[in-house]
Enzyme design. Structure first.
Site, PDB file in Angstrom:
ATOM      1  N   ALA A  40      37.600  53.210  46.067  1.00 46.70           N
ATOM      2  CA  ALA A  40      38.694  54.146  46.395  1.00 46.70           C
ATOM      3  C   ALA A  40      40.018  53.395  46.216  1.00 46.70           C
ATOM      4  O   ALA A  40      40.838  53.291  47.121  1.00 46.70           O
ATOM      5  CB  ALA A  40      38.547  54.715  47.803  1.00 46.70           C
ATOM      6  N   LEU A  41      40.180  52.877  45.025  1.00 47.98           N
ATOM      7  CA  LEU A  41      41.247  51.901  44.769  1.00 47.98           C
ATOM      8  C   LEU A  41      42.636  52.514  44.774  1.00 47.98           C
ATOM      9  O   LEU A  41      42.811  53.678  44.434  1.00 47.98           O
ATOM     10  CB  LEU A  41      41.000  51.209  43.421  1.00 47.98           C
ATOM     11  CG  LEU A  41      39.676  50.466  43.292  1.00 47.98           C
ATOM     12  CD1 LEU A  41      39.599  49.773  41.936  1.00 47.98           C
ATOM     13  CD2 LEU A  41      39.474  49.453  44.414  1.00 47.98           C
ATOM     14  N   GLY A  44      47.420  48.751  46.319  1.00 49.53           N
ATOM     15  CA  GLY A  44      47.172  47.521  47.077  1.00 49.53           C
ATOM     16  C   GLY A  44      46.081  46.700  46.415  1.00 49.53           C
ATOM     17  O   GLY A  44      46.242  45.496  46.150  1.00 49.53           O
ATOM     18  N   HIS A  45      44.958  47.355  46.103  1.00 47.62           N
ATOM     19  CA  HIS A  45      43.871  46.651  45.417  1.00 47.62           C
ATOM     20  C   HIS A  45      44.355  46.144  44.054  1.00 47.62           C
ATOM     21  O   HIS A  45      44.070  45.020  43.647  1.00 47.62           O
ATOM     22  CB  HIS A  45      42.690  47.588  45.166  1.00 47.62           C
ATOM     23  CG  HIS A  45      42.061  48.156  46.407  1.00 47.62           C
ATOM     24  ND1 HIS A  45      42.190  49.470  46.771  1.00 47.62           N
ATOM     25  CD2 HIS A  45      41.299  47.582  47.371  1.00 47.62           C
ATOM     26  CE1 HIS A  45      41.525  49.692  47.891  1.00 47.62           C
ATOM     27  NE2 HIS A  45      40.975  48.562  48.285  1.00 47.62           N
TER      28      HIS A  45
END
Ligand code: AMP
Length: 294
Positions: A40-41, A44-45
């Site tokens: 669920a990128l 931030g990722h």
């Protein structure tokens, strides 16, 4: 002549396929950067992936919703999953390999081991979510063994997780460097989180007050009386009836021990957990090198 390197991303579900690539990269003396995620990128990722891309020869991202670190079955069930969209984003960031195992294949049997970190996990998330950090440490250890990275990228949004994984690396002598990356926020200051997808537009606005509470504590921090700024932030957040505050505390970012009046600490961090519309959110801010620890 300009030669552009074309990166072809591969998505694999089996650990032996990851190991196959790792062996090849090691033979070619390539440095492996690793970004463990639960999918669920969001930006931030992706900020972690970009940092890894800039610093390493190859970038491996794992996408695995690790059942061991959820202490509530409902939370695990509701955790957002969208592998296809995640892979599209990672391809755009030129990741080399996505490791997206099924839980059954990843844990051929449920691990019997549990990992304790003493005072590091007896507060904050460790206190509120019994077993959480043991689950994190087990999955991270397994992933490190499979991916064998030179560098692993973690977000400072999960500050206690960074402290725990640093300790795990030291205690088990993993041959890698942990890179802690800054928290990515939206335009209202709300820390990006996969869980934000479960908030309504009004909930998102309310949740952005959490950042304001932390900023208030930071602005008013006084080592002689850390409780005063903590209380000011709590009083501010209590004005919002849709925010259920679980904790808001000053701790030493490295040891997670409480910040006590008049006792110097180089990196005091104000950490909180709160529910908004039933969604549990965490956030923190760190006063880096406060008074150089003297
Ligand atoms: P998760 O998928 O929530 O397990 O997160 C995977 C990694 O991304 C962890 O190291 C998180 O700390 C990091 N991460 C999550 N949210 C953010 C954010 N807003 N900014 C920077 N890193 C983040």
């Amino acid at each position: 002549m300009l030669i552009l390197k074309k990166i072809v991303m591969e998505v694999v579900h089996r650990k032996d396929l990851v190991k196959y690539h790792v062996r090849n990269w090691q033979n070619q003396k390539k440095t492996i950067g690793f970004v463990p995620t639960m999918g669920a990128l969001h930006e931030g990722h992706l900020s972690l992936v970009r940092r890894a891309r800039a610093e390493c020869d190859v970038v491996v991202v794992s996408i695995f919703v690790n059942p061991l670190q959820f202490n509530q079955a409902a939370d695990l069930e509701k955790y957002p999953r969208n592998l296809e969209a995640d892979c599209r984003m990672l391809e755009a960031e030129q990741a080399d390999l996505i490791f997206a195992p099924d839980a059954d294949a990843f844990y051929e049997r449920i691990p019997a081991i549990s990992m304790e970190f003493g005072p590091l996990t007896s507060v904050l998330e460790g206190e509120m979510r019994p077993g959480h950090f043991s689950g994190v440490a087990v999955v991270v250890s397994r992933l490190f063994h499979i991916v064998e990275p030179a560098k692993a990228y973690f977000g400072s949004k999960d500050l206690q997780q960074v402290a725990v994984v640093k300790r795990l690396i030291q205690d088990l002598d993993f041959n890698l460097q942990l890179v802690a990356c800054p928290t990515a926020r939206n335009e209202d200051g709300l820390a990006l989180s996969s869980r934000n997808a479960r908030l309504s537009p009004a909930g998102l606005k309310t949740a952005s007050q959490l950042n304001k509470g932390l900023s208030l504590a930071m602005a008013e921090f006084d080592i002689q009386n850390p409780d005063a700024s903590q209380m000011a932030a709590k009083r501010f957040l209590e004005k919002f009836s849709d925010i259920e505050l679980e904790y808001l505390e000053w701790v030493d970012a490295d040891t997670m021990e409480p910040v006590l009046p008049g006792i110097p600490v180089s990196n005091p961090a104000i950490c909180l957990a709160a529910r908004v519309e039933g969604v549990r959110l965490i956030d923190n801010m760190v006063l880096e090198n406060h008074g150089n620890g003297c």
